[in-house]
Scaffold this active site. Structure first.
Site, PDB file in Angstrom:
ATOM      1  N   CYS A  23       0.937  -3.380   6.567  1.00 12.11           N
ATOM      2  CA  CYS A  23       1.951  -2.427   6.114  1.00 12.11           C
ATOM      3  C   CYS A  23       1.874  -1.106   6.900  1.00 12.11           C
ATOM      4  O   CYS A  23       0.865  -0.413   6.834  1.00 12.11           O
ATOM      5  CB  CYS A  23       1.726  -2.213   4.609  1.00 12.11           C
ATOM      6  SG  CYS A  23       2.353  -0.684   3.942  1.00 12.11           S
ATOM      7  N   CYS A  26       1.371   2.081   4.868  1.00 14.73           N
ATOM      8  CA  CYS A  26      -0.009   2.131   4.359  1.00 14.73           C
ATOM      9  C   CYS A  26      -0.929   2.795   5.383  1.00 14.73           C
ATOM     10  O   CYS A  26      -1.841   3.533   5.031  1.00 14.73           O
ATOM     11  CB  CYS A  26      -0.526   0.726   4.043  1.00 14.73           C
ATOM     12  SG  CYS A  26       0.429  -0.113   2.763  1.00 14.73           S
TER      13      CYS A  26
END
Length: 98
Positions: A23, A26
């Site tokens: 991600c 993230c």
């Protein structure tokens, strides 16, 4: 070392970052969380939970998108948000619940 459920029941706020290695947002959160931790020190515990390695934890908190941040204190969810959250906002939220 305390278990996850023991930690989130404590009096110190615990910020849990539900993330995934694939991600991109993230990856943006990682240095923000490092800054928050170095700035607030013992006022907060920050845990990172990889949703791919811990699907049960992700499912139990209905994590549908990553990153999702949840602030726990004394076993209760005090705040929750998905997506990238800026450092000053995180500090303000943690200080509110300290």
């Amino acid at each position: 070392m305390a278990t996850f459920s023991e930690l989130i029941k404590g009096t110190t706020p615990v910020l849990v970052d539900f993330f995934a290695t694939w991600c991109a947002p993230c990856k943006v959160m990682a240095p923000i969380l490092d800054e928050v931790k170095s700035s607030l020190g013992d006022k907060v515990t920050i845990l990172k939970v990889d949703v791919d390695k811990n699907p049960k934890a992700a499912a139990s908190f209905q994590i549908q998108g990553v990153p999702t941040l949840i602030l726990f204190k004394e076993g209760h969810i005090k705040w929750r948000q998905s997506g990238v959250v800026q450092q000053h906002i995180l500090k303000e939220i943690i200080n509110t619940h300290s």
